[in-house]
Design an enzyme around this catalytic site. Structure first.
Site, PDB file in Angstrom:
ATOM      1  N   HIS A   1       4.066   0.750   7.669  1.00 29.38           N
ATOM      2  CA  HIS A   1       4.879   1.892   7.765  1.00 29.38           C
ATOM      3  C   HIS A   1       4.882   2.650   9.175  1.00 29.38           C
ATOM      4  O   HIS A   1       3.964   2.357   9.913  1.00 29.38           O
ATOM      5  CB  HIS A   1       4.349   3.144   6.819  1.00 29.38           C
ATOM      6  CG  HIS A   1       4.386   2.816   5.446  1.00 29.38           C
ATOM      7  ND1 HIS A   1       5.263   3.272   4.790  1.00 29.38           N
ATOM      8  CD2 HIS A   1       3.390   2.026   4.770  1.00 29.38           C
ATOM      9  CE1 HIS A   1       5.047   2.794   3.542  1.00 29.38           C
ATOM     10  NE2 HIS A   1       3.742   1.910   3.340  1.00 29.38           N
TER      11      HIS A   1
ATOM     12  N   TYR B   1      -4.895   0.404   0.367  1.00 33.35           N
ATOM     13  CA  TYR B   1      -5.005   1.417   1.275  1.00 33.35           C
ATOM     14  C   TYR B   1      -6.538   2.164   1.316  1.00 33.35           C
ATOM     15  O   TYR B   1      -6.707   2.286   0.071  1.00 33.35           O
ATOM     16  CB  TYR B   1      -3.898   2.569   0.907  1.00 33.35           C
ATOM     17  CG  TYR B   1      -2.366   2.078   1.457  1.00 33.35           C
ATOM     18  CD1 TYR B   1      -2.082   2.111   2.857  1.00 33.35           C
ATOM     19  CD2 TYR B   1      -1.407   1.737   0.290  1.00 33.35           C
ATOM     20  CE1 TYR B   1      -0.935   1.828   3.141  1.00 33.35           C
ATOM     21  CE2 TYR B   1      -0.175   1.036   0.974  1.00 33.35           C
ATOM     22  CZ  TYR B   1       0.057   1.296   2.033  1.00 33.35           C
ATOM     23  OH  TYR B   1       1.252   1.023   2.393  1.00 33.35           O
TER      24      TYR B   1
ATOM     25  N   TYR C   1       0.818  -5.573  -2.265  1.00 36.18           N
ATOM     26  CA  TYR C   1       0.148  -4.999  -3.303  1.00 36.18           C
ATOM     27  C   TYR C   1       1.245  -4.518  -4.613  1.00 36.18           C
ATOM     28  O   TYR C   1       2.462  -4.551  -4.425  1.00 36.18           O
ATOM     29  CB  TYR C   1      -0.411  -3.692  -2.866  1.00 36.18           C
ATOM     30  CG  TYR C   1       0.323  -2.661  -2.154  1.00 36.18           C
ATOM     31  CD1 TYR C   1       1.157  -1.700  -2.934  1.00 36.18           C
ATOM     32  CD2 TYR C   1       0.501  -2.584  -0.825  1.00 36.18           C
ATOM     33  CE1 TYR C   1       1.897  -0.632  -2.375  1.00 36.18           C
ATOM     34  CE2 TYR C   1       1.209  -1.409  -0.136  1.00 36.18           C
ATOM     35  CZ  TYR C   1       1.870  -0.855  -0.908  1.00 36.18           C
ATOM     36  OH  TYR C   1       2.892   0.214  -0.473  1.00 36.18           O
TER      37      TYR C   1
ATOM     38  N   HIS D   1       3.999  -4.930   4.477  1.00 32.72           N
ATOM     39  CA  HIS D   1       4.575  -4.418   5.366  1.00 32.72           C
ATOM     40  C   HIS D   1       3.831  -3.274   5.969  1.00 32.72           C
ATOM     41  O   HIS D   1       2.627  -2.726   5.883  1.00 32.72           O
ATOM     42  CB  HIS D   1       5.691  -3.395   4.495  1.00 32.72           C
ATOM     43  CG  HIS D   1       5.025  -2.551   3.436  1.00 32.72           C
ATOM     44  ND1 HIS D   1       4.777  -2.969   2.308  1.00 32.72           N
ATOM     45  CD2 HIS D   1       4.664  -1.306   3.498  1.00 32.72           C
ATOM     46  CE1 HIS D   1       4.088  -2.045   1.645  1.00 32.72           C
ATOM     47  NE2 HIS D   1       4.091  -0.782   2.295  1.00 32.72           N
TER      48      HIS D   1
ATOM     49  N   ARG E   1       4.988  -4.600  -3.492  1.00 27.95           N
ATOM     50  CA  ARG E   1       5.757  -4.471  -2.115  1.00 27.95           C
ATOM     51  C   ARG E   1       5.347  -5.671  -1.447  1.00 27.95           C
ATOM     52  O   ARG E   1       4.178  -6.357  -1.310  1.00 27.95           O
ATOM     53  CB  ARG E   1       4.930  -3.342  -1.678  1.00 27.95           C
ATOM     54  CG  ARG E   1       5.045  -2.081  -2.197  1.00 27.95           C
ATOM     55  CD  ARG E   1       6.421  -1.425  -2.395  1.00 27.95           C
ATOM     56  NE  ARG E   1       7.452  -2.003  -1.522  1.00 27.95           N
ATOM     57  CZ  ARG E   1       7.843  -1.481  -0.192  1.00 27.95           C
ATOM     58  NH1 ARG E   1       6.944  -0.377   0.120  1.00 27.95           N
ATOM     59  NH2 ARG E   1       8.633  -1.788   0.612  1.00 27.95           N
TER      60      ARG E   1
END
Ligand SMILES: [Fe+2]
Length: 234
Positions: free
Chosen positions: A154, A100, A139, A152, A149
């Protein structure tokens, strides 16, 4: 009627932070304020031309972000299958390496200088939406000794007021990491999890450019999408 067995319970100790985030006491009701019921209202003129193109909306290089190019499209519908028009959808995600762009991000995967990771779009009069992006990477995260995770994205959708905002995240068909994830495992049934899995749609693929994934969002009813900020159901 709300089906409370459809949504994850608030307290799920295998998802470690739910222990401190879940309510310790019975909920209280508050009357909503006027601004909570009437605003904000978004229009198409609020958005820039690249707001729904995450490949290019942060990039200084015209080639755009690095990663598998995808189109995500779908419809927002209510329990009767009726379209929900003029609804703002915001998305945020990691880059192709699973990192991120955030000051608290701790993963060692590198940033992509041409990828910001945020976008938004508004449903049209028939409830359709579409955005272009790169497929995010999985990640690791500090939960158990080795938890990852699945890939995905969000998302949040606004109704006509702040109090109606719904937040969740969707996954990608065929990813084996979905079924390993401690957050996904808080959802009681496979059927409910499947509402969060975008389906590969080769028919909507743009040849020599991008594969397509379809993801429909259902508000209320038996087929309702699972929203993480309304565990009790809509
Ligand atoms: Fe995430």
């Amino acid at each position: 009627m709300r089906d409370r067995s459809w949504h994850a319970p608030a307290l799920t100790p295998l998802y470690k932070t739910s222990v401190t985030r879940s309510p310790q006491r019975a909920p209280l009701s508050f009357a909503t304020t006027l601004s909570e019921e009437t605003s904000p209202v978004f229009g198409n003129d609020t958005l820039g031309p690249l707001d729904n193109d995450l490949i290019h909306n942060f990039a200084s290089d015209p080639a755009g972000a690095i990663g598998p190019r995808i189109v995500v499209y779908g419809r927002v519908i209510d329990e009767m299958g009726r379209p929900v028009p003029n609804t703002l959808i915001e998305v945020w995600q990691a880059n192709a390496g699973g990192r991120y762009r955030h000051k608290k991000e701790g993963y060692l995967a590198p940033l992509d200088p041409n990828f910001g990771g945020c976008g938004r779009t508004i449903t049209d009069e028939n409830g359709w939406f579409e955005f272009r992006t790169i497929q995010p990477g999985p990640y690791p995260w500090p939960n158990g000794p080795n938890d990852w995770r699945p890939a995905h994205i969000h998302f949040s959708i606004f109704g006509h007021a702040f109090a109606q905002r719904l937040i969740s995240q969707f996954y990608f068909e065929g990813d084996p990491m979905i079924w390993q994830c401690p957050i996904v495992k808080t959802i009681p049934t496979k059927e409910a999890i499947e509402t969060l899995v975008a389906k590969l749609d080769m028919g909507a693929t743009i040849p020599m450019d991008a594969r397509a994934y379809r993801f429909d969002i259902v508000l209320r009813g038996r087929r309702q999408t699972l929203f993480e900020n309304r565990m009790e159901g809509l």
